[in-house]
Design an enzyme around this catalytic site. Structure first.
Site, PDB file in Angstrom:
ATOM      1  N   ASP A 248      -9.597   8.614   5.371  1.00 29.52           N
ATOM      2  CA  ASP A 248      -9.764   7.489   6.168  1.00 29.52           C
ATOM      3  C   ASP A 248      -8.520   6.801   6.328  1.00 29.52           C
ATOM      4  O   ASP A 248      -8.525   6.002   7.310  1.00 29.52           O
ATOM      5  CB  ASP A 248     -10.904   6.746   5.927  1.00 29.52           C
ATOM      6  CG  ASP A 248     -10.822   6.245   4.434  1.00 29.52           C
ATOM      7  OD1 ASP A 248      -9.749   6.442   3.767  1.00 29.52           O
ATOM      8  OD2 ASP A 248     -11.614   5.116   3.960  1.00 29.52           O
TER       9      ASP A 248
ATOM     10  N   GLU B  98      -5.392   7.002  -7.740  1.00 26.80           N
ATOM     11  CA  GLU B  98      -4.157   6.263  -7.026  1.00 26.80           C
ATOM     12  C   GLU B  98      -3.911   5.134  -7.393  1.00 26.80           C
ATOM     13  O   GLU B  98      -4.367   4.216  -7.696  1.00 26.80           O
ATOM     14  CB  GLU B  98      -5.067   6.121  -5.380  1.00 26.80           C
ATOM     15  CG  GLU B  98      -4.126   5.474  -4.451  1.00 26.80           C
ATOM     16  CD  GLU B  98      -4.408   5.440  -3.015  1.00 26.80           C
ATOM     17  OE1 GLU B  98      -5.459   5.925  -2.588  1.00 26.80           O
ATOM     18  OE2 GLU B  98      -3.694   4.757  -2.276  1.00 26.80           O
TER      19      GLU B  98
ATOM     20  N   ASP C 127     -13.286  12.028   3.536  1.00 26.86           N
ATOM     21  CA  ASP C 127     -13.721  10.674   3.242  1.00 26.86           C
ATOM     22  C   ASP C 127     -14.851  10.123   3.874  1.00 26.86           C
ATOM     23  O   ASP C 127     -14.823  10.104   5.273  1.00 26.86           O
ATOM     24  CB  ASP C 127     -12.465   9.709   3.666  1.00 26.86           C
ATOM     25  CG  ASP C 127     -11.522   9.450   2.331  1.00 26.86           C
ATOM     26  OD1 ASP C 127     -12.033   9.533   1.210  1.00 26.86           O
ATOM     27  OD2 ASP C 127     -10.413   9.127   2.607  1.00 26.86           O
TER      28      ASP C 127
HETATM   29  O1  KIV Z   1      -7.427   8.325   2.963  1.00 25.25           O
HETATM   30  C1  KIV Z   1      -6.640   9.138   2.313  1.00 25.25           C
HETATM   31  O2  KIV Z   1      -5.645   9.811   2.713  1.00 25.25           O
HETATM   32  C2  KIV Z   1      -6.650   8.990   0.694  1.00 25.25           C
HETATM   33  C3  KIV Z   1      -5.646   9.580   0.033  1.00 25.25           C
HETATM   34  C4  KIV Z   1      -4.573   8.621  -0.103  1.00 25.25           C
HETATM   35  C5  KIV Z   1      -6.346   9.937  -1.527  1.00 25.25           C
HETATM   36  O3  KIV Z   1      -7.633   8.728   0.374  1.00 25.25           O
END
Ligand code: KIV
Length: 263
Positions: free
Chosen positions: A43, A181, A82
């Site tokens: 996301d 993260e 996501d």
């Molecule tokens: O949204 C995204 O790209 C992520 C990564 C940074 C793990 O959640």
């Protein structure tokens, strides 16, 4: 195509997992060609592609749009999508309906959900319905306002304890992998060692079982990069040079030449 079992086996065999967060057909295609293990339709699209200052405005329909394009570009790669802000936090029924839409409409292999103990019953509902879930702990960007900004997490003893507890809970309820993260190296190492499922780090040093970077970050499309990003290509510089040459050649009459013309 890889399966969730392959990721767990990779950890057992000490083979590092590679994951790239990206949002569309063309970058997905070259990732598949490069043999990247897993694509995340993150996301972060909201910030990288749409220019928002957080991931919060991203909608389920937007994620589905991106994920469908990614699947077309990478038909043989394991894809995680996501679940955007407030598509799973409200209640388990809504979460299941929304995760179901992602799986049915995009051809994704799994969804990713941010958070630990507080969302565990919701994640369990998805897993019980046969939807593989990747967890996400540490800096969870959907909680940026609650966290007081994009900051390294797990610096205090209390926050370390919470992340460790969350990781244990997520493994117990059956997530197949966890993104860590922006956490300190020592904490990432500790979590990686006690879990049987793989951890995938971003800003978590090399102690994790795999690494994820955002495509546009690693390709150097932004002027500034966070500390944890390695720029493998200076993309902005290359694109800028191309665009300036195009402008100069159109104005000077060099482009198009006979070579680019139908006679
Ligand atoms: O949204 C995204 O790209 C992520 C990564 C940074 C793990 O959640």
């Amino acid at each position: 195509m890889k399966t969730i079992t392959d990721f767990i086996k990779a950890k057992e065999n000490k083979q590092k997992i590679t994951m790239i967060s990206l949002y569309e057909y063309w970058s997905a295609k070259i990732c598949e060609e490069a043999g990247i293990d897993c694509i995340l339709v993150g996301d972060s699209a909201g910030m990288v592609v749409a220019g928002y200052d957080s991931t919060l405005p991203v909608s389920l329909d937007e994620m589905i749009y991106h994920a469908k394009a990614v699947r077309r570009g990478a038909p043989n790669t394991f894809i995680v999508v996501d679940m955007p802000f407030l598509t799973y936090q409200v209640n388990a029924e809504e979460a299941l309906k929304n995760a179901g839409r992602i799986m049915k409409e995009t051809g994704a292999n799994a969804v990713k959900v941010e958070g630990g103990e507080e969302v565990a019953p919701i994640i369990e509902k998805l897993i019980n319905a046969g939807i593989p879930v990747m967890g996400h702990l540490g800096l969870t960007p959907q909680s940026v306002h609650a966290l007081g900004g994009y900051k390294v997490q797990g610096k205090t003893e209390e926050s370390q304890k919470k992340i460790i507890k969350d990781a244990k809970i997520l493994e117990q309820i059956g997530v197949f992998s966890i993104v860590l993260e922006a956490v300190p190296k020592k904490l990432a190492k500790e979590i990686t060692e006690f879990l049987d499922i793989p951890t995938i780090g971003i800003g978590a040093c090399k102690e994790t079982d795999g690494q994820v970077l955002v495509f546009h970050d690693m390709m150097g499309f932004f002027d500034k990069s966070p500390k944890f990003v390695k720029r493998y290509v200076e993309g902005k510089k290359l694109f800028l040079e191309g665009l300036k040459s195009f402008k100069e050649e159109v104005q000077s009459g060099k482009f198009p030449s006979d070579e680019q013309c139908y006679q």
